[in-house]
Design an enzyme around this catalytic site. Sequence first.
Site, PDB file in Angstrom:
ATOM      1  N   ALA A   1      11.136  -0.677 -26.859  1.00  0.00           N
ATOM      2  CA  ALA A   1      12.256  -1.510 -27.323  1.00  0.00           C
ATOM      3  C   ALA A   1      12.133  -1.667 -28.835  1.00  0.00           C
ATOM      4  O   ALA A   1      11.033  -1.711 -29.381  1.00  0.00           O
ATOM      5  CB  ALA A   1      12.216  -2.881 -26.650  1.00  0.00           C
ATOM      6  N   LYS A   2      13.278  -1.747 -29.494  1.00  0.00           N
ATOM      7  CA  LYS A   2      13.254  -1.904 -30.955  1.00  0.00           C
ATOM      8  C   LYS A   2      13.400  -3.388 -31.263  1.00  0.00           C
ATOM      9  O   LYS A   2      14.484  -3.897 -31.536  1.00  0.00           O
ATOM     10  CB  LYS A   2      14.372  -1.080 -31.605  1.00  0.00           C
ATOM     11  CG  LYS A   2      14.131  -0.792 -33.085  1.00  0.00           C
ATOM     12  CD  LYS A   2      15.065   0.283 -33.585  1.00  0.00           C
ATOM     13  CE  LYS A   2      14.883   0.537 -35.073  1.00  0.00           C
ATOM     14  NZ  LYS A   2      13.559   1.116 -35.414  1.00  0.00           N
ATOM     15  N   CYS A   3      12.266  -4.079 -31.197  1.00  0.00           N
ATOM     16  CA  CYS A   3      12.267  -5.524 -31.426  1.00  0.00           C
ATOM     17  C   CYS A   3      11.302  -5.857 -32.569  1.00  0.00           C
ATOM     18  O   CYS A   3      10.317  -5.152 -32.803  1.00  0.00           O
ATOM     19  CB  CYS A   3      11.884  -6.287 -30.164  1.00  0.00           C
ATOM     20  SG  CYS A   3      10.272  -5.876 -29.479  1.00  0.00           S
TER      21      CYS A   3
END
Length: 365
Positions: free
Chosen positions: A203-205
């Site tokens: 995830a791009k968090c």
Amino acid sequence: MSSEQKSQLAHQPHPNPVSAEQRATFLENPGFGRIFSDHMATIRYTEGKGWHDAKIEARTPFSLDPATLVLHYAQEIFEGMKAYRLPDGGATLFRPDANARRFRNSAKRLAMADLPEELFIDSVRELVKIDRDWIPEADKGSLYLRPFMIANEAVLGVKPSAEYLYCVVASPVGGYFKAGAASVSLWVSDLYTRAAPGGTGDAKCGGNYAASLPALAEAQQHGCDQAVFLDAVERKWIEELGGMNIFFVFSDGSLQTPPLGGTILPGITRDSLITLARDLGMTVREEPYSIDQWEADAKSGKLVESFACGTAAVVAPIGRVRGRNRDFTIGDGGAGAVTQRLRGALVDIQQGRAPDQHKWLDRLF
């Protein structure tokens, strides 16, 4: 959404935009991520009401309650993408549908509201069209776009937020790494890991990037540009850099990159380079590769090039790798022929100088 469809975002013009003269000065040497265009896109989500209040407005600070959830429990995701100037003066986005899909996947992993892909693409397209004059000339950079979403319900409790704020800001950018560098150097992190199975590695968090900063600081203390992370279980398999995927090029002309599997971000640049390499007749393997094997192959000459890739840096040759008990050079320490060929093939498509055989470009005007 096609260019003929009406945008879902209302436009509120900036009351005092940057002058043409000042903008031209900014675009002469924009650097990376420090200058911003006049406008931003915003859309709000409320539980029971859904997405609403979509608009393009003047870029301005947010007002947040001290109890806003994102400040305490880090419910936040983002994307990175670019708008490119074309030879005829027009502009294009590169694979925005892939960014939209990844954004939805990131939202799902962090239990956030699902932003429809069409609305994501619409917000980016409209912002670029309105701030079109902020796109640098093709040989001087691009317009970096940062869509992001935060949990903005004001409540102290570990739970998914009932409210979200989605926003897109734009920044004219030049090169990501320092000018004149033939390659980047990496520090092998043996104290820190980036992600573990079952975590948020794909995830791009923001939390992923915050957790990578101590390793980056350690790398810089040892004179390296970036850190490269190993797997969290065996501490032997190469995964990725703090914000980029990695490739290995062998003397037989084949390429290898670590496989996706939940701990590595599925990079859009990574996916594009795999496709382009295969178009050029190269063999590409998505297989595990150990740090010890990387060192042995580099020293024996079996491995001749390595490069990192991502939206911000595009393709960055790796020249040297260091660690607590290792230090080796890749090839001659500069950019190899395969690395340069793949970078050129990708950039030529992005900037409209080569045929777009895979229909990756989304022309804006």
